[in-house]
Design a protein around this motif. Structure first.
Motif, PDB file in Angstrom:
ATOM      1  N   LEU A  33       9.003  11.134 -13.548  1.00  0.00           N
ATOM      2  CA  LEU A  33       7.790  10.833 -12.810  1.00  0.00           C
ATOM      3  C   LEU A  33       8.138  10.278 -11.207  1.00  0.00           C
ATOM      4  N   LYS A  36       8.133  13.582  -9.322  1.00  0.00           N
ATOM      5  CA  LYS A  36       6.914  14.025  -9.396  1.00  0.00           C
ATOM      6  C   LYS A  36       6.193  13.540  -8.216  1.00  0.00           C
ATOM      7  N   LYS A  37       6.475  12.127  -8.004  1.00  0.00           N
ATOM      8  CA  LYS A  37       5.439  11.510  -7.075  1.00  0.00           C
ATOM      9  C   LYS A  37       5.810  11.954  -5.614  1.00  0.00           C
TER      10      LYS A  37
END
Length: 263
Positions: A33, A36-37
């Protein structure tokens, strides 16, 4: 390379080269994550040239290599760069790594679409660095500040581990982290404008051994304590984990991303 900075640990000397092997083994812990940000914002992807400042062992370039950008990583520590080159080579990755302080970067103007700075932005001489970073970015280029920290007030294992670091290194200024936006010095806004920021919670998995290694690889332990102090901390921390931690667990963290756009 030994560093002293009155802004950090009350000026206590630290040297990332002393902990590079632990850093390479235990600090590649960012969840997917976290990356992914970055990618969801169209950053560090195919067709872009990216410079990673304070790259350490190349954690960000190596984990984001699959998204297709061309990466360059720089770090003040030759030992960190040595580990970065080794790990990239073992992974079959073509990443350019250089042992050079951010203040002495010597790339041509407008070389990069994106510059990233993960867990390192506060170390820089911002009066000198911010205009230079703007010069290195192409028109409309982005500076991406990244950070992740455990939250000691909300996680017993993290809190107790942090207390033990402070026992041996009371001036360590990495303690007591709470959710907050990444700090940006006022001088940055001479060359950049704030485009976006986000702070979010993360649960990061560890074993007792990997958490112990992660803590030993922090600035407050492996990079700054004497060999004798590290040995004592090592013994006490393992005993602590045997008392309070299961074999596998998660540590509560928060992540933060700040995107600055070149004016």
């Amino acid at each position: 390379m030994e560093i002293r900075d009155i802004r950090i640990d009350a000026g206590k000397a630290f040297d990332w080269g002393r902990t590079s092997k632990d850093y390479a083994k235990y600090r590649d812990v960012y969840p997917e994550l976290f990356y992914k940000k970055i990618v969801d914002r169209g950053l560090c992807v195919e067709g872009q040239d990216v410079l990673d400042l304070g790259t350490g062992t190349g954690v960000v370039p190596r984990n984001m290599y699959k998204y297709g950008a061309h990466w360059t990583g720089t770090d003040i520590s030759p030992e960190q760069i040595e580990q970065a080159k080794r790990l990239a080579s073992e992974g079959g990755m073509k990443i350019d790594f250089y042992a050079v302080p951010t203040e002495k970067l010597d790339f041509p103007d407008e070389s990069f679409d994106v510059i990233t700075a993960c867990q390192c932005f506060w170390y820089f001489d911002h009066e000198h660095v911010m205009p230079k970073l703007a010069q290195l970015l192409k028109p409309n280029g982005k500076l991406v500040i990244l950070y992740m920290a455990w939250i000691p007030a909300e996680d017993e294992i993290a809190g107790k581990s942090e207390e033990l670091v402070l026992k041996y290194n009371p001036t360590w200024s990495g303690a007591g982290q709470t959710r907050r936006p990444n700090w940006v010095p006022d001088v940055a806004y001479n060359n950049f404008e704030l485009e976006d920021h986000e702070e979010y919670d993360l649960m990061v998995p560890f074993t007792k051994d990997s958490w112990h290694g992660r803590m030993r690889a922090c600035r407050g332990v492996g990079a700054s304590l004497s060999a004798e102090e590290i040995a004592k901390w090592d013994k006490e921390h393992r005993e602590l984990l045997d008392k309070i931690a299961p074999e596998q667990f998660e540590i509560k963290h928060y992540g933060a991303i700040t995107v600055l756009k070149k004016k």
